[in-house]
Scaffold this active site. Structure first.
Site, PDB file in Angstrom:
ATOM      1  N   GLY A 306       0.843  -1.205   0.000  1.00 28.89           N
ATOM      2  CA  GLY A 306       0.000   0.000   0.000  1.00 28.89           C
ATOM      3  C   GLY A 306       0.868   1.241   0.000  1.00 28.89           C
ATOM      4  N   GLY A 310      -4.347   5.093   2.778  1.00 29.43           N
ATOM      5  CA  GLY A 310      -4.802   5.136   4.174  1.00 29.43           C
ATOM      6  C   GLY A 310      -5.721   6.322   4.453  1.00 29.43           C
ATOM      7  CB  SER A 311      -8.860   6.490   6.394  1.00 25.81           C
ATOM      8  OG  SER A 311      -8.389   5.943   7.596  1.00 25.81           O
ATOM      9  CB  CYS A 313      -2.411   8.197   4.405  1.00 26.81           C
ATOM     10  SG  CYS A 313      -1.377   8.264   2.992  1.00 26.81           S
ATOM     11  N   GLY A 345      -6.922   1.822   2.951  1.00 31.00           N
ATOM     12  CA  GLY A 345      -7.936   2.153   1.943  1.00 31.00           C
ATOM     13  C   GLY A 345      -9.229   1.380   2.060  1.00 31.00           C
ATOM     14  N   GLY A 366      -7.017   0.326   9.634  1.00 29.58           N
ATOM     15  CA  GLY A 366      -6.834   1.376  10.633  1.00 29.58           C
ATOM     16  C   GLY A 366      -8.155   2.083  10.874  1.00 29.58           C
ATOM     17  N   GLY A 393      -2.635   9.641  11.414  1.00 26.49           N
ATOM     18  CA  GLY A 393      -1.642   8.954  10.603  1.00 26.49           C
ATOM     19  C   GLY A 393      -0.322   8.901  11.354  1.00 26.49           C
ATOM     20  CD  GLU A 422       5.103  11.927   3.003  1.00 27.00           C
ATOM     21  OE1 GLU A 422       4.731  10.775   2.727  1.00 27.00           O
ATOM     22  OE2 GLU A 422       6.217  12.376   2.686  1.00 27.00           O
ATOM     23  CD  GLU A 482     -27.950  -0.098 -10.514  1.00 30.61           C
ATOM     24  OE1 GLU A 482     -28.657   0.210 -11.472  1.00 30.61           O
ATOM     25  OE2 GLU A 482     -27.282  -1.153 -10.460  1.00 30.61           O
TER      26      GLU A 482
HETATM   27  P1  XMP Z   1      -6.779   2.802   6.763  1.00 26.54           P
HETATM   28  O1  XMP Z   1      -7.340   3.263   5.449  1.00 26.54           O
HETATM   29  O2  XMP Z   1      -7.334   1.490   7.167  1.00 26.54           O
HETATM   30  O3  XMP Z   1      -5.222   2.599   6.484  1.00 26.54           O
HETATM   31  O4  XMP Z   1      -6.915   3.848   7.822  1.00 26.54           O
HETATM   32  C1  XMP Z   1      -4.314   2.213   7.488  1.00 26.54           C
HETATM   33  C2  XMP Z   1      -2.935   2.301   6.921  1.00 26.54           C
HETATM   34  O5  XMP Z   1      -2.581   3.652   6.588  1.00 26.54           O
HETATM   35  C3  XMP Z   1      -1.166   3.768   6.549  1.00 26.54           C
HETATM   36  N1  XMP Z   1      -0.770   4.968   7.289  1.00 26.54           N
HETATM   37  C4  XMP Z   1      -0.237   6.073   6.753  1.00 26.54           C
HETATM   38  N2  XMP Z   1       0.111   6.344   5.492  1.00 26.54           N
HETATM   39  N3  XMP Z   1       0.802   8.516   6.194  1.00 26.54           N
HETATM   40  C5  XMP Z   1       0.672   7.564   5.222  1.00 26.54           C
HETATM   41  O6  XMP Z   1       1.061   7.807   4.082  1.00 26.54           O
HETATM   42  C6  XMP Z   1       0.461   8.295   7.476  1.00 26.54           C
HETATM   43  O7  XMP Z   1       0.592   9.179   8.332  1.00 26.54           O
HETATM   44  C7  XMP Z   1      -0.079   7.016   7.768  1.00 26.54           C
HETATM   45  N4  XMP Z   1      -0.482   6.437   8.921  1.00 26.54           N
HETATM   46  C8  XMP Z   1      -0.897   5.193   8.588  1.00 26.54           C
HETATM   47  C9  XMP Z   1      -0.594   2.523   7.204  1.00 26.54           C
HETATM   48  O8  XMP Z   1      -0.091   1.690   6.186  1.00 26.54           O
HETATM   49  C10 XMP Z   1      -1.822   1.933   7.889  1.00 26.54           C
HETATM   50  O9  XMP Z   1      -1.730   0.557   8.118  1.00 26.54           O
END
Ligand code: XMP
Length: 486
Positions: A306, A310-311, A313, A345, A366, A393, A422, A482
């Site tokens: 990935g 990330g949500s 990120c 994601g 996350g 993040g 980031e 849809e």
């Molecule tokens: P979700 O979408 O489930 O993703 O919240 C969790 C993953 O996001 C990554 N992660 C980051 N990526 N900056 C980034 O570019 C950040 O500050 C950050 N924090 C987490 C990480 O791979 C995590 O498992």
């Protein structure tokens, strides 16, 4: 197995596309109910999972409490690394001690100790019972939470312990079934195992036996202890940290940096493998297939995939670097001989299904677990009446500040305020336990498997890959509305 033509087609369909661009038509269903469907998969080569769900190594997501919940449900949690080595090892020990078939070295106290000391020991190690041994290791008694609840702090352990004459003990070769019968008959909570000389060999608890029935999917090691991973970096103290984590009983090390397709990544894996030839190692994050090929040659046991989905990120926004997650998963999985963890994601349960069909062996989550009871951090009540917890993040300024503090840097505030983050921090409304969320996810994965026509996750993945153009359809804007707009 897919043909070369299907492979070319899949790569071109997925390039630059996201989960929400696709829908999966069903296959011919084979099962009457979703109940018997197996979600078993692998986190890494030697670490299995009973459900393909992993909680992210983020400082607002996974410490011991989350890892315990995940492993009990059949997944795994990866303990975050913005902690001192000692703190991170404590989290690992807490998970490993939570359950076991036999507790081999129960916490002990001398009979001359005080109740204050006993309470402190119980609290620090989060256990409800201590064993009392003499100098030679012979069992003298047990002291449980109930024995000390109303006792005076300066009272002695000898006064309050349940002496050995009032306990039921058994021999070291007692099976769990025999232990269950003995505990049932005596209505006691603990069964110490002693040898012929009455030396303590281990302890079986009623709670652990009960949990075997209550959590049938629990992810355990051969000694019946919950399985757990820990994150480390690729520079600085990572070797010393790994060494202590291994001593604390960690099952898998996840070496985690923002860009593992890099020279420092290769260097770190080389050093790690020289020092720990047999320790289970996952590395990430990568999105390039050539990185997967390199690391599997280096004896890595799994890869985390990935870059930027990330949500919390902002890497793609701030640098314009990234690969869409659907594309990255497939590109990496098609060359991987080791398990692929699809990291980031996942915004709804349907994304998990697609991530798995595209070749993810598990998904790391996350944001969807943010602000559950099991995450670290405090709940704040806002003036609006909303209860919120923070989610951030790991490359956010706030998380970096925490990391620098854990490293005892000179001026964490000053250093973190100079960095280019980031990641972002957000408030998320508190939402109760993670357990129903995970169970719902597992139910939805089982549903997907039955729709596709499989009986197991692995079978469903095979059905998809054997005929991808049947099972993957790109959507128009109207079709997205849809399908997903509600
Ligand atoms: P979700 O979408 O489930 O993703 O919240 C969790 C993953 O996001 C990554 N992660 C980051 N990526 N900056 C980034 O570019 C950040 O500050 C950050 N924090 C987490 C990480 O791979 C995590 O498992």
């Amino acid at each position: 197995m897919r043909s070369e033509q299907d492979d070319r087609w899949l790569r071109s369909e997925l390039r630059g596309h996201a989960f929400d661009d696709f829908l999966n038509p069903p296959g011919w269903g084979k099962v009457k109910t979703r109940k018997g469907i197996s979600l078993a998969t692998n986190f890494s080569q030697h670490i299995g999972l009973n459900i393909p769900i992993v909680s992210a190594n983020m400082d607002t997501i996974t410490r011991a409490r989350m890892a315990i919940a995940m492993a009990k449900e059949g997944g795994i949690g990866i303990i975050e690394r913005y902690l001192s080595i000692e703190e991170q090892c404590d989290e690992i020990r807490e998970v490993k001690r939570k359950e076991s078939h036999i507790i081999l070295q129960p916490h002990n106290i001398s009979k001359n100790g005080t109740i204050a000391q006993a309470k402190e020991l119980m609290e620090r190690n989060k256990v409800g019972c201590l064993v009392i041994l003499d100098e030679s290791g012979k069992l003298l008694g047990l002291l449980s939470h109930r024995d000390v609840r109303f006792a005076r702090d300066n009272d002695s352990v000898a006064n309050r312990m349940k002496p050995v004459e009032r306990l039921v003990t058994a021999s070291p070769d007692t099976t769990l079934n025999q232990a269950k019968k003995l505990l049932d008959k005596s209505r006691l909570e603990k069964l110490p195992l002693v040898d012929e000389g009455f030396k303590l060999v281990g302890l079986i608890t009623a709670k652990d036996i009960e949990n075997l029935d209550r959590y049938p999917l629990a992810n355990k090691d051969i000694n019946g202890r919950l399985v757990v991973g820990a994150a480390v970096g690729a520079v600085g103290d990572f070797l010393e940290r790994s060494s202590e984590l291994v001593k604390a009983g960690v099952d898998v090390i996840v070496m985690d940096i923002a860009n593992f397709q890099s020279e420092p990544g290769i260097e770190a894996v080389r050093k790690f493998r020289r020092k720990f030839p047999d320790t289970e190692l996952v590395v990430g994050n990568v999105v390039l297939p050539e990185a997967v090929e390199i690391y599997q040659r280096f004896g890595v046991n799994g890869v985390k995939v990935g870059l930027g989905p990330g949500s919390a990120c902002t890497t793609r926004y701030n640098t314009n670097i990234g690969v869409t997650q659907a594309q990255a998963i497939y590109e990496c999985a098609r060359v991987a001989k080791i398990p692929v963890i699809a990291d980031g994601g996942i915004k709804r349960d349907g994304h998990i299904s697609l991530a798995l069909l595209l070749g993810g062996d598990s998904v790391m989550i996350g944001g969807l677990f943010a602000s559950t009871d099991e995450t670290p951090g405090l709940v704040f009540r806002k003036s609006t009446g909303q209860s919120v917890k923070s989610f951030r993040g790991m490359a956010s300024r706030e998380a970096m500040h925490q990391k620098l503090k854990a490293e005892e840097a000179d001026d964490p505030y000053e250093i973190s305020s100079r960095m280019s983050p980031e990641g972002i921090e957000k408030e998320v409304e508190a939402r109760g336990s993670v357990v129903p969320i995970v169970r719902e996810m597992a139910g939805h994965i089982a549903s997907m498997i039955s729709y596709i026509g499989g009986r197991t996750l692995i079978e469903a993945q095979g059905i998809f890959m054997a005929n991808p153009s049947k099972y993957l359809v790109k959507l128009s804007e109207a079709a997205k509305k849809e399908s997903f707009d509600r």
